[in-house]
Design a protein around this motif. Structure first.
Motif, short mmCIF file in Angstrom:
data_model
loop_
_atom_site.label_atom_id
_atom_site.label_comp_id
_atom_site.label_asym_id
_atom_site.label_seq_id
_atom_site.Cartn_x
_atom_site.Cartn_y
_atom_site.Cartn_z
N LEU A 132 0.84 -1.27 -0.06
CA LEU A 132 0.02 0.04 -0.13
C LEU A 132 0.81 1.24 0.02
CD1 LEU A 132 -2.69 -1.10 3.00
CD2 LEU A 132 -2.90 -1.28 0.12
N SER A 133 0.26 2.35 -0.38
CA SER A 133 1.18 3.61 -0.43
C SER A 133 1.32 4.30 0.62
CB SER A 133 0.31 4.71 -1.50
OG SER A 133 -1.00 4.74 -0.87
N ILE A 134 0.63 3.73 1.68
CA ILE A 134 0.86 4.21 3.15
C ILE A 134 2.04 3.47 3.89
CG2 ILE A 134 -1.35 5.12 3.49
CD1 ILE A 134 -2.19 2.52 5.11
N GLN A 135 2.46 2.32 2.95
CA GLN A 135 3.41 1.69 3.84
C GLN A 135 4.99 1.94 3.18
OE1 GLN A 135 1.04 -2.03 3.00
NE2 GLN A 135 2.32 -2.66 4.71
N SER A 136 5.26 3.36 3.60
CA SER A 136 6.39 3.86 2.67
C SER A 136 7.76 3.23 3.19
CB SER A 136 6.63 5.40 3.37
OG SER A 136 6.62 5.64 4.61
N ALA A 137 7.95 2.40 4.31
CA ALA A 137 9.02 1.89 4.71
C ALA A 137 9.24 0.39 3.76
CB ALA A 137 9.19 1.57 6.21
N ALA A 138 8.04 -0.06 3.52
CA ALA A 138 8.09 -1.23 2.69
C ALA A 138 8.50 -0.89 1.09
CB ALA A 138 6.66 -1.94 2.45
N GLN A 139 7.98 0.20 0.58
CA GLN A 139 8.24 0.54 -0.59
C GLN A 139 10.11 0.85 -0.69
OE1 GLN A 139 5.84 3.97 -1.86
NE2 GLN A 139 4.63 3.72 -0.04
N GLY A 140 10.45 1.49 0.39
CA GLY A 140 11.78 1.64 0.29
C GLY A 140 12.59 0.57 0.45
N LEU A 141 12.29 -0.48 1.44
CA LEU A 141 12.90 -1.66 1.15
C LEU A 141 12.86 -2.42 -0.14
CD1 LEU A 141 14.13 -4.16 2.57
CD2 LEU A 141 11.67 -5.02 3.12
N TYR A 142 11.54 -2.42 -0.65
CA TYR A 142 11.65 -3.13 -2.02
C TYR A 142 12.48 -2.24 -3.00
CZ TYR A 142 7.72 -5.58 0.08
OH TYR A 142 7.03 -6.36 1.13
N GLU A 143 12.34 -1.13 -3.21
CA GLU A 143 13.04 -0.49 -4.44
C GLU A 143 14.51 -0.77 -4.08
OE1 GLU A 143 11.51 3.32 -3.83
OE2 GLU A 143 9.44 2.65 -4.79
N THR A 144 15.15 -0.67 -2.73
CA THR A 144 16.49 -0.97 -2.26
C THR A 144 16.65 -2.33 -2.81
OG1 THR A 144 16.33 0.53 -0.57
CG2 THR A 144 18.18 -1.13 -0.52
N GLN A 145 15.80 -3.29 -2.75
CA GLN A 145 16.19 -4.76 -3.19
C GLN A 145 16.05 -4.90 -5.06
OE1 GLN A 145 17.20 -5.87 0.30
NE2 GLN A 145 16.80 -7.64 -1.16
N GLN A 157 -9.69 1.29 1.63
CA GLN A 157 -9.38 0.76 2.76
C GLN A 157 -9.86 1.26 3.91
OE1 GLN A 157 -5.58 -1.61 2.85
NE2 GLN A 157 -5.60 -0.95 5.18
N SER A 158 -10.68 0.81 4.71
CA SER A 158 -11.31 1.26 5.97
C SER A 158 -11.79 2.70 5.69
CB SER A 158 -10.19 1.41 7.08
OG SER A 158 -9.83 0.33 7.15
N ALA A 159 -12.40 2.84 4.59
CA ALA A 159 -13.31 4.11 4.31
C ALA A 159 -12.15 5.17 4.02
CB ALA A 159 -14.20 4.41 5.11
N GLU A 160 -10.99 4.75 3.37
CA GLU A 160 -9.86 5.61 3.24
C GLU A 160 -9.36 5.12 2.01
OE1 GLU A 160 -5.53 6.65 5.23
OE2 GLU A 160 -7.40 6.11 6.75
N GLU A 161 -9.05 6.02 1.16
CA GLU A 161 -8.68 5.75 -0.37
C GLU A 161 -7.09 5.84 -0.01
OE1 GLU A 161 -9.19 7.44 -4.58
OE2 GLU A 161 -10.84 6.71 -3.72
N VAL A 162 -6.42 4.73 -0.74
CA VAL A 162 -5.06 4.52 -0.85
C VAL A 162 -4.65 4.07 -1.93
CG1 VAL A 162 -4.78 4.41 1.80
CG2 VAL A 162 -4.72 2.24 0.23
N ASP A 163 -3.50 3.98 -2.37
CA ASP A 163 -3.16 3.66 -3.63
C ASP A 163 -2.39 1.80 -3.28
OD1 ASP A 163 -3.92 5.51 -5.13
OD2 ASP A 163 -1.89 6.32 -5.32
#
Length: 175
Positions: A132-145, A157-163
């Motif tokens: 999810l776009s709100i998981q910035s640490a995960a994004q950073g990890l995957y891009e580093t990998q 997700q939970s009445a909130e729009e995310v990417d």
């Protein structure tokens, strides 16, 4: 200094701690959805181990602090759309979680490396995953990998729009 991480295959009895790590990590990332069951975590042997996948845990002093899994691409996931021309040789990385009090120790990268090694050993030519776009640490990890963002789409997700973000990594060596 981070304590040594031991990586091993999921074992009977690991389920409650795997679920606790998952929930804590998702809550810390602001991505936990109350009341939505994680059926695959209730049936890890059947969902992963019996279906040509793998589920790994990372332990520190014998306590599970990290998790990660690979499975054949399922048509039920958005990542399946991005499995390239050879879906049979693409695997999905999922459930990569690190307990909040053990994050930023390199454990996520270690698990990701081991999962990639196992994917290559099984003949996989690509790995896909979503986050999810709100998981910035995960994004950073995957891009580093070495994963590349290949798709983004809004979801609720939970009445909130995310990417929802889909990442892909080619495993074929260019020569």
């Amino acid at each position: 200094m981070a304590q040594p991480l031991t990586i091993r295959r999921y074992q009977a009895g690991d389920g409650p701690r795997v679920q606790a790590v998952h929930e804590a990590a998702m809550r810390a990332a602001g991505a936990y959805v109350e009341g939505v069951p994680d059926d695959d975590l209730e049936t890890i042997p059947e969902t992963y181990l019996d279906m040509a996948g793998t589920f790994l845990v990372g332990t520190v002093d014998g306590r599970i602090v990290a998790t990660g899994a690979l499975r054949p691409v399922s048509e039920a996931t958005i990542a399946a759309k991005y499995s390239a021309t050879s879906p049979d040789s693409t695997v999905e990385l999922t459930r990569l979680r690190v307990a909040p009090d053990h994050q930023r120790c390199g454990y996520g990268g270690r698990l990701c490396d081991e999962l990639e090694r196992r994917a290559r050993t099984r003949g996989a030519t690509a790995i896909v995953l979503d986050t999810l776009s709100i998981q910035s640490a995960a994004q950073g990890l995957y891009e580093t990998q070495g994963f590349e963002l290949v798709h983004r789409e809004p979801i609720e997700q939970s009445a909130e729009e995310v990417d929802l973000l889909v990442y892909r990594k080619e495993l074929v060596e260019s020569g």
